[in-house]
Scaffold this motif. Structure first.
Motif, PDB file in Angstrom:
ATOM      1  N   ARG A  61     -24.089  -1.980   4.978  1.00  0.00           N
ATOM      2  CA  ARG A  61     -25.505  -1.627   5.038  1.00  0.00           C
ATOM      3  C   ARG A  61     -26.425  -2.836   4.928  1.00  0.00           C
ATOM      4  O   ARG A  61     -27.472  -2.892   5.586  1.00  0.00           O
ATOM      5  CB  ARG A  61     -25.842  -0.607   3.942  1.00  0.00           C
TER       6      ARG A  61
ATOM      7  N   ALA B 143     -35.436   6.770   7.400  1.00  0.00           N
ATOM      8  CA  ALA B 143     -34.543   7.613   6.621  1.00  0.00           C
ATOM      9  C   ALA B 143     -33.170   7.644   7.291  1.00  0.00           C
ATOM     10  O   ALA B 143     -32.753   6.676   7.919  1.00  0.00           O
ATOM     11  CB  ALA B 143     -35.139   9.013   6.476  1.00  0.00           C
ATOM     12  N   MET B 144     -32.455   8.757   7.153  1.00  0.00           N
ATOM     13  CA  MET B 144     -31.125   8.845   7.755  1.00  0.00           C
ATOM     14  C   MET B 144     -31.251   8.832   9.276  1.00  0.00           C
ATOM     15  O   MET B 144     -32.033   9.601   9.843  1.00  0.00           O
ATOM     16  CB  MET B 144     -30.412  10.125   7.310  1.00  0.00           C
TER      17      MET B 144
ATOM     18  N   CYS C 171     -38.795   8.784  10.546  1.00  0.00           N
ATOM     19  CA  CYS C 171     -39.505   7.557  10.165  1.00  0.00           C
ATOM     20  C   CYS C 171     -40.939   7.911   9.815  1.00  0.00           C
ATOM     21  O   CYS C 171     -41.423   8.992  10.153  1.00  0.00           O
ATOM     22  CB  CYS C 171     -39.461   6.536  11.300  1.00  0.00           C
TER      23      CYS C 171
ATOM     24  N   TYR D   8     -31.436   3.472   5.619  1.00  0.00           N
ATOM     25  CA  TYR D   8     -32.326   4.083   4.636  1.00  0.00           C
ATOM     26  C   TYR D   8     -33.063   3.035   3.811  1.00  0.00           C
ATOM     27  O   TYR D   8     -32.460   2.284   3.043  1.00  0.00           O
ATOM     28  CB  TYR D   8     -31.507   4.982   3.708  1.00  0.00           C
TER      29      TYR D   8
ATOM     30  N   LEU E 277     -26.826   5.917  -0.062  1.00  0.00           N
ATOM     31  CA  LEU E 277     -27.036   6.237   1.347  1.00  0.00           C
ATOM     32  C   LEU E 277     -26.821   5.002   2.222  1.00  0.00           C
ATOM     33  O   LEU E 277     -27.163   3.880   1.844  1.00  0.00           O
ATOM     34  CB  LEU E 277     -28.432   6.806   1.571  1.00  0.00           C
TER      35      LEU E 277
ATOM     36  N   ASN F 263     -31.830   3.982  -1.668  1.00  0.00           N
ATOM     37  CA  ASN F 263     -30.951   4.953  -2.310  1.00  0.00           C
ATOM     38  C   ASN F 263     -29.585   4.292  -2.454  1.00  0.00           C
ATOM     39  O   ASN F 263     -29.007   3.823  -1.457  1.00  0.00           O
ATOM     40  CB  ASN F 263     -30.856   6.221  -1.457  1.00  0.00           C
TER      41      ASN F 263
END
Length: 378
Positions: free
Chosen positions: A280, A252-253, A310, A239, A235, A232
């Motif tokens: 990131r 994910a987050m 996850c 992520y 994000l 993304n």
């Protein structure tokens, strides 16, 4: 069923329009496909990977199950007159011709609403009724390319990656269905029909509302995709998808410092929360190298009990072997007139707690013509 008693005329072919009509059929409406005599819906012959059933492609049966077929040559006076009689009795008309074609056929909005003021007239096009792209081919891959969707996927430095599904077709079909249902509700109050139009491009733009809304309010030429595990563009780490020793895992987050504690990766504690987005790629690179050392189940056994979002990355055989897939009852069998059967997906909607299935395969071209002609003559 919620739409029992309604009649839908489906002039569309391929995916967007037929997927809308399919959902209305799943909800109880009678759907009659109006098909050209020579070959019918073009998706009848679209044999993906050579898979077919009852003389037509698996795709055709998947998206036209439970419908009826009426074959007509709209340029032939008798056929056109029969179609007009159907229009006069119908509740909804769906088409996906390019702008102006229905008018040339004598079935434009002004003509049909004079014939049937209660009719809901629903059209899906590639790029809308106006503008320089009006007459471009409305095809899913082309719309993904033009709309920016293909650019969003893949890591920075990689070429654009389209979604592996016809997502703009299916989204446009879903939005057309929403508009039809809204107009049916209004008709129930006012007795007045109406017109709803959607396009693949507008559906593609709306599908990106989260990202586009951010972009429209930032001073940036374009957002940057992650170099590592892009999932993304807006994000923060972690992520994305990461390779493990035997597959892949989705993260994910999640708080990066907590991940470091759980995974035995103390270097992640060096990154303050306000750097998890700007740094990131550095964070993801550490995770990439660390997660590759052990298998997916090893990491899941650590992360899931700790509440980290996850999941393993599954292919279709792995998905269908999961008890969770069986619990959904996500597939159904459809049967042709000769008794042959084919497996496909079912309607994803439950009504009053009940799963909706439609066991009848798609119709053969013109199969319901004699019955419909009798109805029109009555």
């Amino acid at each position: 069923m919620p739409l029992a008693g309604l009649t839908i005329l489906d002039f569309s072919q391929f995916l967007a329009g037929p997927s809308c009509a399919l959902r209305l059929a799943d909800l109880g409406a009678r759907v009659i496909k109006i098909e050209r005599r020579d070959g019918g819906d073009a998706s009848r012959a679209l044999f993906l990977a050579g898979v077919g059933f009852d003389g037509a492609s698996a795709l055709f049966h998947t998206i036209n199950r439970g419908k009826e077929s009426y074959a007509a040559d709209l340029k032939h006076p008798d056929d056109f007159a029969a179609v007009l009689r159907l229009v006069a009795r119908a509740d909804v008309l769906i088409h996906n011709f390019r702008p102006g074609i229905m008018e040339r056929l004598g079935l434009g909005w002004d003509a049909v609403r004079a014939l049937n003021p209660r009719l809901i007239y629903a059209g899906v096009s590639g790029y809308g009724p106006e503008g320089p792209w009006r007459d471009r081919p409305g095809q899913d891959l082309l719309v993904q390319a033009l709309s920016g969707i293909a650019w969003l996927s893949g890591d920075a430095g990689d070429p654009p990656v389209p979604a592996g599904l016809s997502i703009t077709d299916m989204m446009a079909g879903a939005q057309l269905c929403q508009g039809i249902l809204a107009l049916l509700v209004r008709r129930g109050v006012t007795s007045r029909g109406g017109r709803v139009d959607v396009s693949l491009m507008e559906a593609a733009i709306d599908l990106q509302f989260e990202h586009l809304s951010v972009h429209l309010n930032r001073a940036e030429p374009m957002p940057e995709r992650s170099i590592v595990a892009n999932g993304n563009v807006y994000l923060a780490a972690p992520y994305g998808l990461y390779a493990t020793a035997d597959g892949h895992i989705a993260l994910a987050m999640a708080p990066v410092d907590r991940l470091g504690e759980l995974l035995g990766l103390p270097e992640l504690a060096d990154f303050a929360p306000d750097t998890w987005y700007v740094e990131r790629d550095a964070i993801k690179a550490l995770l990439r190298d660390h997660l590759a050392a052990r298998d997916t189940q090893h990491w899941l056994a650590i992360l899931e009990p700790a509440g980290i979002w996850c999941a393993p990355v599954l292919d279709w055989p792995a998905l269908m072997s999961e008890p969770a897939f069986a619990a959904l009852g996500a597939t159904q069998s459809i049967a042709a007139s000769d008794g042959a059967t084919m497996l496909t997906t079912r309607c994803p909607i439950r009504i009053d707690g009940a799963i909706l299935t439609s066991p009848r395969a798609a119709p053969r071209l013109g199969a319901n013509g004699p019955t419909i002609d009798q109805e029109l003559a009555a």
